[in-house]
Design a protein around this motif. Structure first.
Motif, PDB file in Angstrom:
ATOM      1  N   HIS A  96      23.712  51.025  37.631  1.00 14.31           N
ATOM      2  CA  HIS A  96      23.895  50.618  36.241  1.00 14.31           C
ATOM      3  C   HIS A  96      25.263  49.992  35.988  1.00 14.31           C
ATOM      4  O   HIS A  96      25.371  49.014  35.241  1.00 14.31           O
ATOM      5  N   GLN A  97      26.290  50.544  36.584  1.00 12.87           N
ATOM      6  CA  GLN A  97      27.649  50.074  36.310  1.00 12.87           C
ATOM      7  C   GLN A  97      28.111  49.005  37.290  1.00 12.87           C
ATOM      8  O   GLN A  97      29.112  48.322  37.047  1.00 12.87           O
ATOM      9  N   GLY A  98      27.379  48.854  38.387  1.00 17.07           N
ATOM     10  CA  GLY A  98      27.625  47.735  39.288  1.00 17.07           C
ATOM     11  C   GLY A  98      28.899  47.789  40.094  1.00 17.07           C
ATOM     12  O   GLY A  98      29.444  46.739  40.450  1.00 17.07           O
ATOM     13  N   HIS A  99      29.379  48.972  40.427  1.00 12.41           N
ATOM     14  CA  HIS A  99      30.606  49.075  41.209  1.00 12.41           C
ATOM     15  C   HIS A  99      30.395  48.486  42.605  1.00 12.41           C
ATOM     16  O   HIS A  99      29.498  48.895  43.338  1.00 12.41           O
ATOM     17  N   GLY A 100      31.208  47.531  42.972  1.00 12.96           N
ATOM     18  CA  GLY A 100      31.095  46.899  44.277  1.00 12.96           C
ATOM     19  C   GLY A 100      31.792  45.558  44.291  1.00 12.96           C
ATOM     20  O   GLY A 100      32.423  45.151  43.301  1.00 12.96           O
ATOM     21  N   VAL A 101      31.693  44.860  45.426  1.00 14.53           N
ATOM     22  CA  VAL A 101      32.336  43.553  45.570  1.00 14.53           C
ATOM     23  C   VAL A 101      31.311  42.526  46.055  1.00 14.53           C
ATOM     24  O   VAL A 101      30.474  42.830  46.916  1.00 14.53           O
ATOM     25  N   PRO A 102      31.344  41.295  45.518  1.00 14.90           N
ATOM     26  CA  PRO A 102      30.430  40.251  46.005  1.00 14.90           C
ATOM     27  C   PRO A 102      30.726  39.926  47.467  1.00 14.90           C
ATOM     28  O   PRO A 102      31.887  39.926  47.892  1.00 14.90           O
ATOM     29  N   VAL A 103      29.661  39.664  48.236  1.00 11.72           N
ATOM     30  CA  VAL A 103      29.833  39.359  49.655  1.00 11.72           C
ATOM     31  C   VAL A 103      29.046  38.102  50.012  1.00 11.72           C
ATOM     32  O   VAL A 103      27.908  37.918  49.591  1.00 11.72           O
ATOM     33  N   ARG A 104      29.674  37.252  50.790  1.00 12.82           N
ATOM     34  CA  ARG A 104      29.009  36.058  51.301  1.00 12.82           C
ATOM     35  C   ARG A 104      28.188  36.417  52.543  1.00 12.82           C
ATOM     36  O   ARG A 104      28.363  37.495  53.119  1.00 12.82           O
ATOM     37  N   PRO A 105      27.288  35.534  52.972  1.00 13.72           N
ATOM     38  CA  PRO A 105      26.391  35.849  54.088  1.00 13.72           C
ATOM     39  C   PRO A 105      27.108  36.290  55.364  1.00 13.72           C
ATOM     40  O   PRO A 105      26.680  37.235  56.029  1.00 13.72           O
ATOM     41  N   GLU A 106      28.206  35.633  55.692  1.00 16.77           N
ATOM     42  CA  GLU A 106      28.900  35.977  56.937  1.00 16.77           C
ATOM     43  C   GLU A 106      29.496  37.384  56.882  1.00 16.77           C
ATOM     44  O   GLU A 106      29.551  38.083  57.904  1.00 16.77           O
ATOM     45  N   HIS A 107      29.926  37.818  55.695  1.00 16.71           N
ATOM     46  CA  HIS A 107      30.450  39.174  55.531  1.00 16.71           C
ATOM     47  C   HIS A 107      29.335  40.194  55.684  1.00 16.71           C
ATOM     48  O   HIS A 107      29.482  41.200  56.386  1.00 16.71           O
ATOM     49  N   LEU A 108      28.192  39.932  55.046  1.00 20.12           N
ATOM     50  CA  LEU A 108      27.064  40.849  55.145  1.00 20.12           C
ATOM     51  C   LEU A 108      26.562  40.934  56.590  1.00 20.12           C
ATOM     52  O   LEU A 108      26.225  42.018  57.083  1.00 20.12           O
ATOM     53  N   ALA A 109      26.541  39.810  57.293  1.00 18.38           N
ATOM     54  CA  ALA A 109      26.150  39.809  58.704  1.00 18.38           C
ATOM     55  C   ALA A 109      27.099  40.671  59.528  1.00 18.38           C
ATOM     56  O   ALA A 109      26.673  41.452  60.396  1.00 18.38           O
ATOM     57  N   ALA A 110      28.393  40.555  59.268  1.00 14.52           N
ATOM     58  CA  ALA A 110      29.377  41.349  60.004  1.00 14.52           C
ATOM     59  C   ALA A 110      29.192  42.842  59.758  1.00 14.52           C
ATOM     60  O   ALA A 110      29.366  43.661  60.668  1.00 14.52           O
ATOM     61  N   VAL A 111      28.820  43.217  58.529  1.00 14.39           N
ATOM     62  CA  VAL A 111      28.565  44.628  58.214  1.00 14.39           C
ATOM     63  C   VAL A 111      27.387  45.149  59.025  1.00 14.39           C
ATOM     64  O   VAL A 111      27.437  46.250  59.587  1.00 14.39           O
ATOM     65  N   MET A 112      26.315  44.377  59.107  1.00 15.73           N
ATOM     66  CA  MET A 112      25.149  44.796  59.895  1.00 15.73           C
ATOM     67  C   MET A 112      25.534  45.055  61.348  1.00 15.73           C
ATOM     68  O   MET A 112      25.174  46.079  61.935  1.00 15.73           O
ATOM     69  N   VAL A 113      26.259  44.105  61.922  1.00 12.04           N
ATOM     70  CA  VAL A 113      26.631  44.224  63.333  1.00 12.04           C
ATOM     71  C   VAL A 113      27.578  45.407  63.534  1.00 12.04           C
ATOM     72  O   VAL A 113      27.467  46.146  64.523  1.00 12.04           O
ATOM     73  N   GLU A 114      28.498  45.619  62.608  1.00 12.29           N
ATOM     74  CA  GLU A 114      29.405  46.761  62.721  1.00 12.29           C
ATOM     75  C   GLU A 114      28.644  48.086  62.725  1.00 12.29           C
ATOM     76  O   GLU A 114      28.942  48.998  63.526  1.00 12.29           O
ATOM     77  N   LEU A 115      27.647  48.208  61.872  1.00 10.50           N
ATOM     78  CA  LEU A 115      26.855  49.443  61.825  1.00 10.50           C
ATOM     79  C   LEU A 115      26.114  49.666  63.143  1.00 10.50           C
ATOM     80  O   LEU A 115      26.023  50.795  63.637  1.00 10.50           O
ATOM     81  N   GLN A 116      25.582  48.584  63.718  1.00 11.28           N
ATOM     82  CA  GLN A 116      24.946  48.714  65.023  1.00 11.28           C
ATOM     83  C   GLN A 116      25.957  49.148  66.070  1.00 11.28           C
ATOM     84  O   GLN A 116      25.675  50.031  66.904  1.00 11.28           O
ATOM     85  N   GLN A 117      27.135  48.577  66.061  1.00  9.59           N
ATOM     86  CA  GLN A 117      28.172  48.920  67.028  1.00  9.59           C
ATOM     87  C   GLN A 117      28.623  50.368  66.884  1.00  9.59           C
ATOM     88  O   GLN A 117      29.065  50.994  67.857  1.00  9.59           O
ATOM     89  N   ARG A 118      28.496  50.921  65.675  1.00  3.78           N
ATOM     90  CA  ARG A 118      28.853  52.322  65.447  1.00  3.78           C
ATOM     91  C   ARG A 118      27.740  53.276  65.861  1.00  3.78           C
ATOM     92  O   ARG A 118      27.857  54.481  65.682  1.00  3.78           O
ATOM     93  N   GLY A 119      26.662  52.729  66.411  1.00  2.00           N
ATOM     94  CA  GLY A 119      25.597  53.558  66.964  1.00  2.00           C
ATOM     95  C   GLY A 119      24.420  53.797  66.048  1.00  2.00           C
ATOM     96  O   GLY A 119      23.493  54.533  66.431  1.00  2.00           O
ATOM     97  N   CYS A 120      24.408  53.217  64.860  1.00  2.00           N
ATOM     98  CA  CYS A 120      23.310  53.466  63.921  1.00  2.00           C
ATOM     99  C   CYS A 120      21.983  52.974  64.503  1.00  2.00           C
ATOM    100  O   CYS A 120      21.928  51.949  65.186  1.00  2.00           O
ATOM    101  N   HIS A 121      20.923  53.700  64.196  1.00  2.00           N
ATOM    102  CA  HIS A 121      19.606  53.396  64.755  1.00  2.00           C
ATOM    103  C   HIS A 121      18.900  52.265  64.031  1.00  2.00           C
ATOM    104  O   HIS A 121      17.892  51.743  64.518  1.00  2.00           O
ATOM    105  N   ASN A 122      19.366  51.897  62.855  1.00  2.00           N
ATOM    106  CA  ASN A 122      18.714  50.866  62.053  1.00  2.00           C
ATOM    107  C   ASN A 122      19.711  50.342  61.022  1.00  2.00           C
ATOM    108  O   ASN A 122      20.781  50.928  60.822  1.00  2.00           O
ATOM    109  N   ILE A 123      19.324  49.257  60.358  1.00  3.86           N
ATOM    110  CA  ILE A 123      20.072  48.737  59.216  1.00  3.86           C
ATOM    111  C   ILE A 123      19.213  49.020  57.992  1.00  3.86           C
ATOM    112  O   ILE A 123      18.096  48.506  57.867  1.00  3.86           O
ATOM    113  N   ASN A 124      19.737  49.836  57.086  1.00  7.81           N
ATOM    114  CA  ASN A 124      18.977  50.384  55.970  1.00  7.81           C
ATOM    115  C   ASN A 124      19.500  49.768  54.671  1.00  7.81           C
ATOM    116  O   ASN A 124      20.542  50.159  54.160  1.00  7.81           O
TER     117      ASN A 124
END
Length: 310
Positions: A96-124
């Motif tokens: 409702h309050q929208g706390h967060g920061v806008p992200v461009r595609p390359e930033h969101l892609a980097a987050v996905m890859v970082e989570l995989q590198q940290r051992g996560c079993h999936n991107i949720n």
């Protein structure tokens, strides 16, 4: 089992879906709200999200369902804002309050890859309905950086089938809520009288795409449908009817999490029935509804209608 999006990337289908999805932002009709604002020009509708997704937080999550968490956690990406906006949302500051920061595609892609590198079993992807184009837009860069784990679409259930079809052959695991059966309850609690109908359509489409949940030999989910249902005070959720629908119309082998963690959050106290947590009896009645829908005794070794304890 290879994630579906890899073949979509190699074949060029992913790029075509990206182009189509971004085109939809010009007169946004991604969800049943049909705001028709031009999000490419950063106009805002109900979800209050413009051209770029707003990232609230991300990291390994160990509070999700067991087949998602495993030993290393589910790689959750929480998006700010929401197309449903339930009064009682437990993530009120995000949705409702929208706390967060806008992200461009390359930033969101980097987050996905970082989570995989940290051992996560999936991107949720948590609350992804209003940012489907932005997720698709980020995927090619993530694949090129080595992303290889399944994608989870973790949503509130208020979906449009045409939008879900953009994700066919890309999303591996669908994890929708089925919140309410009664349109009048949905109208009161999230101003979405058509929620029950849209949720039924969505679950049918999700199951058509990915089928029943499939686990690898270590018990980690690789593909399929997993449904969440939050039990609410005074029977507001319509648990019995929802369980019967899932068993009879989706599949008696559907994995369902009957959740007991409702508590008054956000604006819940504006509704008298929502001012308290559920009772032990209400939760047991909900479990009994699931047992009746399963048509036979629950058995964790050979489940037809699986309930995870909370």
């Amino acid at each position: 089992m290879e994630p579906l999006y890899l073949d979509a990337y190699r074949s060029g289908r992913l790029q075509k879906r990206i182009e189509r999805a971004l085109g939809w932002l010009k007169k946004c009709a991604l969800c049943p709200r049909l705001c028709c604002v031009d999000r490419l020009k950063d106009e805002r509708g109900v979800c209050r999200t413009g051209r770029y997704a707003v990232l609230a937080s991300y990291g390994p999550h160990f509070g999700e369902e067991d087949p998602l968490v495993g030993r290393s956690g589910s790689g959750t990406i929480f998006f700010a804002h929401c197309n449903l906006l339930c009064l009682f949302c437990q993530n009120f500051d995000i949705s409702h309050q929208g706390h967060g920061v806008p992200v461009r595609p390359e930033h969101l892609a980097a987050v996905m890859v970082e989570l995989q590198q940290r051992g996560c079993h999936n991107i949720n992807f948590v609350t992804p309905t209003h940012v489907v184009p932005q997720i698709l837009e980020a995927l090619p860069a993530a694949v090129e950086r080595g992303l290889r784990v399944p994608l989870v679409y973790n949503c509130g259930g208020y979906e449009r089938v045409p939008t879900l079809r953009l994700l066919e052959g890309i999303v591996d695991i669908y994890m929708p809520d089925f919140k309410f059966w009664d349109p009048s309850v949905a109208k009161e609690l999230c101003d979405a009288e058509d929620y029950p109908e849209r949720a039924r359509e969505a679950l049918l489409e999700m199951h058509r795409q990915v089928g029943d949940l499939k686990l690898d030999p270590s018990g980690i989910a690789r593909r399929g449908l997993l449904v969440r249902h939050l039990v609410m005070p005074e029977g507001l959720a319509g648990t019995d009817a929802i369980c019967r629908f899932i068993s009879e119309r989706i599949s008696p082998n559907t994995y369902v999490n009957i959740m007991n963690q409702y508590r008054p959050c956000g604006r819940a106290r504006e509704v008298p029935a929502l001012r308290r947590s559920i009772t032990a009896r209400e939760y047991e009645e909900a479990l009994e509804s699931a047992r009746r829908a399963s048509l036979r005794r629950l058995d964790r070794r050979r489940p037809r209608f699986l309930l995870w304890p909370n």
